[in-house]
Design a protein around this motif. Structure first.
Motif, PDB file in Angstrom:
ATOM      1  N   ASP A   8      14.554  -1.243  14.088  1.00 26.88           N
ATOM      2  CA  ASP A   8      13.759  -2.227  13.350  1.00 26.88           C
ATOM      3  C   ASP A   8      14.317  -2.474  11.962  1.00 26.88           C
ATOM      4  O   ASP A   8      13.811  -3.323  11.241  1.00 26.88           O
ATOM      5  CB  ASP A   8      12.308  -1.746  13.235  1.00 26.88           C
ATOM      6  N   ARG A   9      15.371  -1.751  11.571  1.00 29.38           N
ATOM      7  CA  ARG A   9      15.877  -1.825  10.198  1.00 29.38           C
ATOM      8  C   ARG A   9      17.174  -2.618  10.137  1.00 29.38           C
ATOM      9  O   ARG A   9      18.180  -2.247  10.752  1.00 29.38           O
ATOM     10  CB  ARG A   9      16.084  -0.425   9.633  1.00 29.38           C
ATOM     11  N   ARG A  39      11.066  -6.086  16.562  1.00 32.17           N
ATOM     12  CA  ARG A  39      10.109  -6.528  15.541  1.00 32.17           C
ATOM     13  C   ARG A  39       8.691  -6.424  16.093  1.00 32.17           C
ATOM     14  O   ARG A  39       8.308  -7.200  16.964  1.00 32.17           O
ATOM     15  CB  ARG A  39      10.407  -7.959  15.094  1.00 32.17           C
ATOM     16  N   TYR A  63       9.046  -3.206   8.490  1.00 33.07           N
ATOM     17  CA  TYR A  63      10.139  -4.172   8.374  1.00 33.07           C
ATOM     18  C   TYR A  63       9.865  -5.478   9.129  1.00 33.07           C
ATOM     19  O   TYR A  63      10.744  -6.326   9.231  1.00 33.07           O
ATOM     20  CB  TYR A  63      11.448  -3.550   8.869  1.00 33.07           C
ATOM     21  N   GLN A 102      10.226  -8.607   6.900  1.00 26.17           N
ATOM     22  CA  GLN A 102      11.610  -8.777   6.442  1.00 26.17           C
ATOM     23  C   GLN A 102      12.493  -9.359   7.530  1.00 26.17           C
ATOM     24  O   GLN A 102      13.416 -10.121   7.263  1.00 26.17           O
ATOM     25  CB  GLN A 102      12.169  -7.432   5.979  1.00 26.17           C
TER      26      GLN A 102
END
Length: 240
Positions: A187-188, A206, A212, A215
């Motif tokens: 997810d990063r 996501r 995150y 973002q």
């Protein structure tokens, strides 16, 4: 759809809820660090981690109280320090073994992992949490022991930091799989960027409510659940 031979999984925010880690596991480890340092200070893994804490602090003579204080501060600041993760892993493994803890997986994850495994896709885990913590996590899921699904376990100690391409080169070499035949799920965005820089395939997961989510994952392929990721395997170029 990805034509790959292996999938490497992040845990927090990807297979499992960050909130569970922060709200359940972090307080559990915080409450047990003092006892761990006192009762298992001669354990080789504990002793090595304590030495690493002292090195990071620049305080070679730091006592147990100072070490515990540093661990709490790193927890407060969400610092991914390797000795913190090592000691958390020991505490969590004990908690899972005692039945104090049961790990969390999103509902879509386990059925897909089982299907991929049955289809011959090799599965690996790469998390900032220690290998000991990863094994305990997968062993103590609500769906039973998931460790037989996993071929390899990687953390910041045996692979390196998750936002550095070199870590992904090391995993590929250890796993015996060519970079282009590896898919990393996280997810990063910084981790996905590092994996892609090492030649891996990447996909961002996501999930609403995860840190995150807003973002996003940049220009990486993305899915909201594991059901949205298709895998087919081939034999060409599968090994180094």
């Amino acid at each position: 759809m990805f034509d790959v031979d292996a999938v490497v999984l992040d845990i927090e925010g990807t297979t499992s809820a960050t909130g569970f880690v922060v709200d359940v596991l972090y307080p559990y480890s915080r409450s047990r660090f003092a006892a761990l340092l006192d009762e298992r200070g001669d354990d080789p893994d504990v002793r090595r981690a304590v030495a690493q804490v002292r090195d990071l602090l620049g305080e070679p003579d730091a006592g147990a109280g100072r070490v515990e204080e540093a661990l709490h501060a790193w927890l407060d600041d969400d610092v991914k320090a390797t000795p913190l993760k090592t000691l958390q892993g020991i505490v969590w493994a004990e908690g899972f073994a005692r039945g104090d803890l049961v790990s969390h997986f999103y509902d879509d994850v386990v059925p897909v992992l089982r299907r991929w495994h049955a289809d011959g896709v090799r599965l690996h885990v790469y998390s900032s949490g220690s290998v000991a913590a990863q094994r305990a996590w997968f062993a103590s899921s609500p769906a039973g022991d998931l460790r037989p699904l996993v071929d390899g376990w990687y953390d910041t100690e045996n692979a390196g930091p998750k936002q550095e391409p070199g870590s992904y080169h090391r995993i590929a070499a250890t796993a015996g799989t060519r970079a282009g035949r590896l898919l990393f799920l996280s997810d990063r965005p910084g981790e996905l960027d590092a994996a892609r820089a090492a030649g891996w395939r990447t996909a961002g997961i996501r999930r609403p409510g995860e840190p995150y989510y807003e973002q996003g994952v940049g220009d990486h392929a993305q899915a909201g659940t594991f059901d949205g990721i298709g895998i087919r395997t081939g034999t060409a170029g599968s090994s180094t």
